[in-house]
Design an enzyme around this catalytic site. Sequence first.
Site, PDB file in Angstrom:
ATOM      1  N   PRO A   1      15.674  34.585  25.087  1.00  0.00           N
ATOM      2  CA  PRO A   1      14.517  33.967  26.029  1.00  0.00           C
ATOM      3  C   PRO A   1      15.411  33.534  27.259  1.00  0.00           C
ATOM      4  CG  PRO A   1      14.988  32.551  24.123  1.00  0.00           C
ATOM      5  CD  PRO A   1      16.001  33.902  23.969  1.00  0.00           C
ATOM      6  N   LEU A   2      16.686  33.164  27.055  1.00  0.00           N
ATOM      7  CA  LEU A   2      17.394  32.699  28.216  1.00  0.00           C
ATOM      8  C   LEU A   2      18.348  33.679  29.139  1.00  0.00           C
ATOM      9  CD1 LEU A   2      18.585  29.282  26.865  1.00  0.00           C
ATOM     10  CD2 LEU A   2      16.506  29.678  28.285  1.00  0.00           C
ATOM     11  N   GLY A   3      18.005  34.928  28.866  1.00  0.00           N
ATOM     12  CA  GLY A   3      18.879  36.233  29.247  1.00  0.00           C
ATOM     13  C   GLY A   3      20.370  35.925  28.702  1.00  0.00           C
TER      14      GLY A   3
ATOM     15  N   TYR B   1      24.138  36.638  10.872  1.00  0.00           N
ATOM     16  CA  TYR B   1      24.793  35.835  11.893  1.00  0.00           C
ATOM     17  C   TYR B   1      25.946  35.167  11.014  1.00  0.00           C
ATOM     18  CZ  TYR B   1      20.523  36.443  14.631  1.00  0.00           C
ATOM     19  OH  TYR B   1      19.376  36.996  15.416  1.00  0.00           O
TER      20      TYR B   1
HETATM   21  N1  LIG Z   1      16.190  40.198  16.683  1.00  0.00           N
HETATM   22  C1  LIG Z   1      17.371  40.413  17.507  1.00  0.00           C
HETATM   23  O1  LIG Z   1      17.927  41.637  17.317  1.00  0.00           O
HETATM   24  C2  LIG Z   1      18.043  39.386  18.134  1.00  0.00           C
HETATM   25  C3  LIG Z   1      19.068  39.646  18.946  1.00  0.00           C
HETATM   26  C4  LIG Z   1      19.875  38.481  19.500  1.00  0.00           C
HETATM   27  C5  LIG Z   1      19.435  37.312  19.245  1.00  0.00           C
HETATM   28  N2  LIG Z   1      18.478  36.939  18.298  1.00  0.00           N
HETATM   29  C6  LIG Z   1      17.667  35.616  18.216  1.00  0.00           C
HETATM   30  O2  LIG Z   1      17.655  35.129  19.662  1.00  0.00           O
HETATM   31  C7  LIG Z   1      18.039  33.702  19.715  1.00  0.00           C
HETATM   32  C8  LIG Z   1      18.277  33.477  21.301  1.00  0.00           C
HETATM   33  O3  LIG Z   1      19.205  34.543  21.797  1.00  0.00           O
HETATM   34  P1  LIG Z   1      20.453  34.332  22.265  1.00  0.00           P
HETATM   35  O4  LIG Z   1      21.120  33.197  21.633  1.00  0.00           O
HETATM   36  O5  LIG Z   1      21.276  35.662  22.275  1.00  0.00           O
HETATM   37  O6  LIG Z   1      20.311  34.062  23.613  1.00  0.00           O
HETATM   38  P2  LIG Z   1      19.518  32.761  24.686  1.00  0.00           P
HETATM   39  O7  LIG Z   1      18.906  32.114  23.757  1.00  0.00           O
HETATM   40  O8  LIG Z   1      18.720  33.483  25.618  1.00  0.00           O
HETATM   41  O9  LIG Z   1      20.765  32.165  25.310  1.00  0.00           O
HETATM   42  C9  LIG Z   1      21.655  31.784  24.534  1.00  0.00           C
HETATM   43  C10 LIG Z   1      22.952  31.319  25.469  1.00  0.00           C
HETATM   44  O10 LIG Z   1      22.506  30.520  26.643  1.00  0.00           O
HETATM   45  C11 LIG Z   1      23.282  29.265  26.567  1.00  0.00           C
HETATM   46  N3  LIG Z   1      22.387  28.284  26.762  1.00  0.00           N
HETATM   47  C12 LIG Z   1      21.332  27.640  25.925  1.00  0.00           C
HETATM   48  N4  LIG Z   1      20.759  26.657  26.465  1.00  0.00           N
HETATM   49  C13 LIG Z   1      21.278  26.251  27.840  1.00  0.00           C
HETATM   50  C14 LIG Z   1      21.083  25.435  28.482  1.00  0.00           C
HETATM   51  N5  LIG Z   1      20.113  24.708  28.667  1.00  0.00           N
HETATM   52  N6  LIG Z   1      21.984  25.398  29.702  1.00  0.00           N
HETATM   53  C15 LIG Z   1      22.773  26.514  29.841  1.00  0.00           C
HETATM   54  N7  LIG Z   1      23.190  27.321  28.785  1.00  0.00           N
HETATM   55  C16 LIG Z   1      22.499  27.278  27.833  1.00  0.00           C
HETATM   56  C17 LIG Z   1      23.998  29.209  25.075  1.00  0.00           C
HETATM   57  O11 LIG Z   1      25.472  28.575  25.313  1.00  0.00           O
HETATM   58  P3  LIG Z   1      25.567  27.181  24.743  1.00  0.00           P
HETATM   59  O12 LIG Z   1      25.823  27.223  23.089  1.00  0.00           O
HETATM   60  O13 LIG Z   1      26.755  26.747  25.261  1.00  0.00           O
HETATM   61  O14 LIG Z   1      24.607  26.069  24.745  1.00  0.00           O
HETATM   62  C18 LIG Z   1      24.043  30.592  24.647  1.00  0.00           C
HETATM   63  O15 LIG Z   1      25.493  30.977  25.449  1.00  0.00           O
HETATM   64  C19 LIG Z   1      19.316  33.617  18.801  1.00  0.00           C
HETATM   65  O16 LIG Z   1      19.816  32.464  18.377  1.00  0.00           O
HETATM   66  C20 LIG Z   1      18.741  34.609  17.531  1.00  0.00           C
HETATM   67  O17 LIG Z   1      18.010  33.718  16.643  1.00  0.00           O
HETATM   68  C21 LIG Z   1      17.843  37.927  17.775  1.00  0.00           C
END
Ligand SMILES: NC(=O)c1ccc[n+]([C@@H]2O[C@H](COP(=O)([O-])OP(=O)(O)OC[C@H]3O[C@@H](n4cnc5c(N)ncnc54)[C@H](OP(=O)(O)O)[C@@H]3O)[C@@H](O)[C@H]2O)c1
Length: 278
Positions: free
Chosen positions: A210-212, A64
């Site tokens: 988790p938030l798609g 990252y």
């Molecule tokens: N193991 C793997 O292969 C893998 C792959 C991907 C991700 N991950 C891990 O999973 C974590 C989460 O995944 P992710 O970040 O891809 O997806 P996510 O948590 O589903 O969604 C993050 C997105 O949602 C927005 N968001 C968050 N809270 C919000 C809210 N309350 N209201 C509106 N928008 C919101 C964020 O934008 P803002 O910044 O504007 O809030 C960001 O664009 C990552 O941080 C990483 O640690 C692991």
Amino acid sequence: MATENRSDTFDIGGEDTVHRLGFGAMRLTGEEIIGPPDDEDEARDVLQRATDLGVDFIDTADSYGPAVSERLIGEALAPYDDAFVATKGGLWRDDRDAAWPRCGEPGYLRNAILGSLDRLRTDEIDLYQFHRPDPEVDYEESVNTFAEFKDEGKVNHVGVSNVSVEQLETARDVVEIATVQNQYNIGDREHEAVLEYCEDHDIGFIPWAPLGSGELDGLDEVAANHDATEYQVGLAWLLQHSPVMLPIPGTSSVDHLEENVAASEIDLTDDEIATIEG
Ligand SMILES: NC(=O)c1ccc[n+]([C@@H]2O[C@H](COP(=O)([O-])OP(=O)(O)OC[C@H]3O[C@@H](n4cnc5c(N)ncnc54)[C@H](OP(=O)(O)O)[C@@H]3O)[C@@H](O)[C@H]2O)c1
């Protein structure tokens, strides 16, 4: 009320208790998850605010940034009196096309963990996860390197990510697996069988995205019942769906962080869960 899965905590590896609602630190980077964020002070504030709110399970990876997310966590939170940090190795970045190439070779992983230990300012990583199987390298050989890290005291617990049930069983033949991290959310339940396997073996299941990734739909009616957002309902559903679920919503904003943490207070009724699950 459906309250059976509402324990706030989970014992990782049966011994390290964390609050189940964690934080994903992938978004504390630049665009395409490459380079530093626009405002590094704000990124450190998000991390600090998370631990102030009682979030003690933080997920990151060396890829990252690369390196940026781990460095910011080290700067903001070391020596981790209030946090359990999970990082990952096994992917690297190519900024020509923002690709995520895989490498599961033992030598590469040995080089990677030294960088993670340095950036995280620790001599033992709480949870070290193999990011994604590398089709060019025998999976057992890669996982065995993680077993060696555990024997050498470089890591406390080993996790795997982006795996099938079969790969998880292969990994468990090599070393104790404390957690699995696969993509999972209300709109994408492809890995339900892996989740059920984790429940049967008391393995933590960390749903990524988790938030798609910021795109959850169809939860507005239930959200209105709770004066909440669809994102909060999506998180509350995950927490109630399984006692081994450890969601790691990612955000770069303190406001979104606070909203996400508040989701753990929402109790969905059985009728609401049925509506959500369609
Ligand atoms: N193991 C793997 O292969 C893998 C792959 C991907 C991700 N991950 C891990 O999973 C974590 C989460 O995944 P992710 O970040 O891809 O997806 P996510 O948590 O589903 O969604 C993050 C997105 O949602 C927005 N968001 C968050 N809270 C919000 C809210 N309350 N209201 C509106 N928008 C919101 C964020 O934008 P803002 O910044 O504007 O809030 C960001 O664009 C990552 O941080 C990483 O640690 C692991």
